[in-house]
Enzyme design. Structure first.
Site, mmCIF file in Angstrom:
data_model
loop_
_atom_site.group_PDB
_atom_site.id
_atom_site.type_symbol
_atom_site.label_atom_id
_atom_site.label_comp_id
_atom_site.label_asym_id
_atom_site.label_seq_id
_atom_site.Cartn_x
_atom_site.Cartn_y
_atom_site.Cartn_z
ATOM 1 N N ARG A 244 13.213 76.896 60.225
ATOM 2 C CA ARG A 244 14.430 77.280 59.592
ATOM 3 C C ARG A 244 13.833 78.010 58.243
ATOM 4 O O ARG A 244 12.904 77.417 57.517
ATOM 5 C CB ARG A 244 15.297 76.064 59.456
ATOM 6 N N GLU A 273 20.044 84.414 56.078
ATOM 7 C CA GLU A 273 20.123 85.512 57.265
ATOM 8 C C GLU A 273 21.079 86.262 57.355
ATOM 9 O O GLU A 273 22.321 85.640 57.234
ATOM 10 C CB GLU A 273 19.674 85.107 58.417
ATOM 11 N N HIS A 291 14.541 86.750 63.369
ATOM 12 C CA HIS A 291 14.920 85.400 64.161
ATOM 13 C C HIS A 291 15.031 85.628 65.324
ATOM 14 O O HIS A 291 16.125 85.597 66.259
ATOM 15 C CB HIS A 291 16.426 85.125 63.401
#
Length: 325
Positions: A244, A273, A291
């Site tokens: 993360r 993000e 991601h």
């Protein structure tokens, strides 16, 4: 009563409504709508009105690891019994609050371990051997003027894994094939692994050429990879993060990259993000990925299947297939 924003369904009524809280894979959304009485909360014109009028019908909520379910939404759903996450992470949902209200929580573990581990090792190879940077070098026509500079080898290096859970162990197994010296950091030593345990992230970084971050997100690991840890990794050290963005102190990482205090980084996750700091975008020593660690057809289908299994079993039996610990 049928809410005006709720599509008509030609399926038998399920024992309660499944509330879809966030966008999901189209195929998963379709399957949920076909199999259960489903309402997509995020698509409603007036979600608050729906909750006022029909909150009592909702018995399960499906969400993504990115969005989770807010405490306020849990509290608005008196019959909510299960929160099903599409993703291995669930830190966006307050599990303690859910349990206090008698709500079970699930995620999609195991099915994405190999996929994420593949990408972590690929990212490590890319940033150490500078594959993406060398590709850009060729495309820019620079090879005709000079050979590409030498890079760092991967085989035989000391690699630290921050968080030796399912994904961390999958990364370690792959790195064994490169003859690497593997160490790991976790709260307590992990039984039945041959790797060296190190008690702190700083000590791990100080003794390794690269650190791969696979620890769970959440308040307990926020900023774990601090400026001190990055300094311990040093100007010849590499960072890979497939966990993360919150685990890494991002401003400290930007500064370390800009000032050459670490050799490079491969990053699949970020603090905000999809926004990536300019200092990282401008560096040719950083691999930036959107991601996508679990982003293969095979893995996302397996995750979707597990979500459907969790919902089906909860509605049928009142239990989940993969409850979080």
């Amino acid at each position: 009563m049928t809410h005006p924003d709720t599509p008509a369904l030609d399926v038998p009524a399920a024992p309660g409504t499944v509330l879809q809280v966030s966008p999901l894979l189209p195929a998963l959304e379709k399957a949920l709508a076909e199999r259960h009485r489903t309402v997509r909360l995020h698509e409603l014109t007036d979600p608050a009105a729906y909750l006022r009028e029909e909150a009592g019908d909702v018995v399960a909520a499906v969400t993504s690891a990115r969005f989770g379910v807010a405490n306020s939404l849990m509290d608005a759903l008196p019959r909510l019994g299960a929160i099903v996450h599409f993703g291995v992470g669930y830190e966006t949902t307050d599990v303690a609050h859910a349990r206090a209200r008698g709500i079970d929580v699930s995620n999609t573990p195991d099915v994405l371990d190999d996929c994420v581990a593949d990408l972590a090792v690929g990212g490590l190879i890319d940033v150490m051997r500078e594959l993406s940077a060398a590709d850009r070098y060729v495309r820019a026509g620079k090879w005709t003027a000079a050979p590409y500079p030498l890079t760092s080898g991967v085989s035989g290096k000391r690699v630290g894994i921050l968080g030796l859970g399912r994904i961390g162990r999958a990364v370690a197994r792959r790195l064994e094939g490169f003859g690497t010296d593997i160490a790991y950091c976790s709260r307590t030593p992990v039984a039945d692994v041959p790797y060296r345990h190190v008690p702190t992230a700083r000590e791990l970084a100080a003794g390794c050429d690269a650190v791969v971050v696979t620890v769970a997100g959440g308040a307990g690991t926020r900023g774990l990879v601090s400026a001190e840890v990055l300094d311990a990794l040093g100007p010849r050290g590499f960072l890979v993060n497939v966990a993360r963005g919150s685990v890494v102190d991002e401003p400290a990482l930007v500064a370390a990259v800009r000032e050459g205090r670490i050799a490079g980084a491969a990053l699949d996750v970020f603090a905000d993000e999809p926004n990536v700091p300019r200092g990282l975008l401008e560096s040719d020593r950083v691999l930036l990925l959107p991601h996508v660690a679990s982003g293969t057809h095979e893995t996302r289908q397996a995750m979707a299947d597990l979500v459907l299994d969790n919902v089906r079993r909860f509605l049928a039996e009142g239990v989940l297939v993969t409850p979080v610990p």
